[in-house]
Design a protein around this motif. Structure first.
Motif, PDB file in Angstrom:
ATOM      1  N   GLU A   1      42.301  41.259  46.439  1.00  0.00           N
ATOM      2  CA  GLU A   1      42.208  39.919  45.860  1.00  0.00           C
ATOM      3  C   GLU A   1      41.431  38.972  46.776  1.00  0.00           C
ATOM      4  O   GLU A   1      40.673  38.121  46.303  1.00  0.00           O
TER       5      GLU A   1
ATOM      6  N   LEU B   1      51.424  45.640  49.412  1.00  0.00           N
ATOM      7  CA  LEU B   1      51.065  44.222  49.472  1.00  0.00           C
ATOM      8  C   LEU B   1      49.805  44.019  50.306  1.00  0.00           C
ATOM      9  O   LEU B   1      48.957  43.178  49.962  1.00  0.00           O
TER      10      LEU B   1
ATOM     11  N   VAL C   1      46.799  45.195  47.883  1.00  0.00           N
ATOM     12  CA  VAL C   1      46.412  44.300  46.785  1.00  0.00           C
ATOM     13  C   VAL C   1      45.922  42.955  47.318  1.00  0.00           C
ATOM     14  O   VAL C   1      44.997  42.352  46.745  1.00  0.00           O
ATOM     15  N   SER C   2      46.512  42.478  48.404  1.00  0.00           N
ATOM     16  CA  SER C   2      46.065  41.210  48.987  1.00  0.00           C
ATOM     17  C   SER C   2      44.621  41.314  49.474  1.00  0.00           C
ATOM     18  O   SER C   2      43.823  40.390  49.287  1.00  0.00           O
TER      19      SER C   2
ATOM     20  N   THR D   1      43.285  32.991  38.910  1.00  0.00           N
ATOM     21  CA  THR D   1      42.988  32.331  40.179  1.00  0.00           C
ATOM     22  C   THR D   1      42.369  30.964  39.938  1.00  0.00           C
ATOM     23  O   THR D   1      42.743  29.974  40.594  1.00  0.00           O
TER      24      THR D   1
ATOM     25  N   ILE E   1      47.536  38.017  43.080  1.00  0.00           N
ATOM     26  CA  ILE E   1      48.171  38.977  43.989  1.00  0.00           C
ATOM     27  C   ILE E   1      49.472  39.490  43.380  1.00  0.00           C
ATOM     28  O   ILE E   1      49.767  40.690  43.436  1.00  0.00           O
TER      29      ILE E   1
ATOM     30  N   ILE F   1      42.999  31.594  50.299  1.00  0.00           N
ATOM     31  CA  ILE F   1      44.251  31.924  49.615  1.00  0.00           C
ATOM     32  C   ILE F   1      44.788  30.737  48.831  1.00  0.00           C
ATOM     33  O   ILE F   1      45.303  30.887  47.723  1.00  0.00           O
TER      34      ILE F   1
ATOM     35  N   LEU G   1      45.522  32.206  45.184  1.00  0.00           N
ATOM     36  CA  LEU G   1      45.492  33.634  44.875  1.00  0.00           C
ATOM     37  C   LEU G   1      46.876  34.177  44.532  1.00  0.00           C
ATOM     38  O   LEU G   1      47.011  35.361  44.211  1.00  0.00           O
TER      39      LEU G   1
ATOM     40  N   PHE H   1      53.305  33.016  43.422  1.00  0.00           N
ATOM     41  CA  PHE H   1      53.457  34.458  43.642  1.00  0.00           C
ATOM     42  C   PHE H   1      54.842  34.917  43.189  1.00  0.00           C
ATOM     43  O   PHE H   1      54.971  35.923  42.464  1.00  0.00           O
TER      44      PHE H   1
ATOM     45  N   THR I   1      40.778  42.812  55.052  1.00  0.00           N
ATOM     46  CA  THR I   1      41.244  41.438  55.251  1.00  0.00           C
ATOM     47  C   THR I   1      40.693  40.858  56.548  1.00  0.00           C
ATOM     48  O   THR I   1      40.268  39.695  56.594  1.00  0.00           O
TER      49      THR I   1
ATOM     50  N   HIS J   1      48.754  41.884  40.355  1.00  0.00           N
ATOM     51  CA  HIS J   1      48.168  43.102  40.917  1.00  0.00           C
ATOM     52  C   HIS J   1      49.250  43.927  41.632  1.00  0.00           C
ATOM     53  O   HIS J   1      49.312  45.160  41.506  1.00  0.00           O
ATOM     54  N   PHE J   2      50.103  43.246  42.372  1.00  0.00           N
ATOM     55  CA  PHE J   2      51.186  43.889  43.124  1.00  0.00           C
ATOM     56  C   PHE J   2      52.160  44.586  42.185  1.00  0.00           C
ATOM     57  O   PHE J   2      52.487  45.770  42.369  1.00  0.00           O
TER      58      PHE J   2
END
Length: 296
Positions: free
Chosen positions: A163, A156, A159-160, A224, A234, A99, A230, A109, A80, A237-238
């Motif tokens: 993404e 988190l 996965v963030s 997305t 996210i 994002i 995102l 989210f 990140t 995926h989370f």
């Protein structure tokens, strides 16, 4: 109607990068992300080596203990940092712009996360009620619950970061350069799948798992582009990784934080492949549930 016209919300994410759309900038930025992540992970590795044994570092790579997997997941934060640096230097845009609008992202989210949890809760009450053999207890309930806040936070972060790279920096950078959605949807999905190719762990199932990950990446790219943030990708995926890493872990790797272990290895062809088909169906249901959320 063209495929591109199905994604008007995507322009909110792509627009900040249109002033610097050159492909060389995107590629150089990806190199910066990889270099920074490698350098910071090397520093982490050398630091840990001073206080631990080589055997523990092997456990870290495999994520086979709670602390090892927490550190491994948290280290994705280095990616990140790399994305933020590359976006600022190469495209002159902020990490937040990758994002999406914060308020909308958080609403999407939360909505998609709740929908995903509802999908998995439904699956738990539907047959079949086992995996062909008993599950193996990995962590006791008190330990698992005590670790859960840290586990969720580390997950988190992981996965963030993924993404931000694939559906953020790469997808949006390609969309700023190429109009054809097949490029900016397909290329990140293919690379996401390639990143999950693990023949040393999955054996003869490695290619199928790679293809599963490519399909997952393509669906997250679609979410997305439809959502304009995102947030949905996210969230899905989370939720998926909560089940795969925190609830029903694989005995092959990355099971340090799992409550239970599945009764087969990732390389077990006879047992694993039917469940891969179930995973594919579940992935499609998660995607459809998220689509319903973002259409509201």
């Amino acid at each position: 109607m063209s495929l591109g016209s199905a994604y008007p919300a995507h322009e909110a994410l792509v627009a900040p990068g249109r002033s610097k759309p050159q492909l060389w900038r995107l590629l150089l930025g990806l190199g910066m992300i990889a270099a920074l992540s490698y350098a910071l992970n090397l520093v982490l590795f050398l630091t840990l080596l001073r206080f631990t044994s080589l055997d523990w570092l092997i456990a870290l790579e495999q994520g086979s203990t709670p602390l090892a997997l927490l550190i491994l997941l948290a280290s994705f934060g280095f990616l990140t940092l790399g994305v933020g640096l590359a976006a600022a230097l190469m495209q002159h845009r902020s990490l937040l712009s990758l994002i999406g609008a914060p308020g909308l992202m958080l609403r999407q989210f939360m909505g998609c996360g709740m929908a995903g949890l509802a999908v998995f809760a439904t699956l738990l009450i539907l047959p079949p009620y086992d995996f062909g053999a008993p599950l193996t207890a990995n962590l006791s309930w008190p330990v698992w619950l005590g670790l859960l806040p840290l586990s969720l936070l580390a997950l988190l972060v992981q996965v963030s970061a993924e993404e931000l790279i694939f559906r953020g920096y790469l997808q949006q950078g390609l969309a700023a350069r190429f109009q054809n959605p097949m490029v900016w949807l397909g290329v990140p999905a293919a690379l996401f799948g390639a990143a999950h190719y693990m023949p040393q762990v999955a054996g003869d199932n490695a290619l199928l798992i790679c293809l599963w990950a490519m399909g997952f990446g393509l669906l997250m790219a679609d979410l997305t582009a439809r959502a304009g943030t995102l947030g949905p990708a996210i969230a899905v995926h989370f939720v998926n990784n909560i089940v795969a890493l925190l609830v029903l872990g694989s005995p092959s790797s990355l099971h340090g934080l799992a409550l239970y272990l599945l009764p087969y290895e990732m390389s077990d062809v006879a047992e694993m492949r039917p469940w891969l088909m179930v995973d594919c169906a579940t992935m499609l249901v998660l995607w459809l549930a998220a689509r319903l959320v973002i259409r509201r």
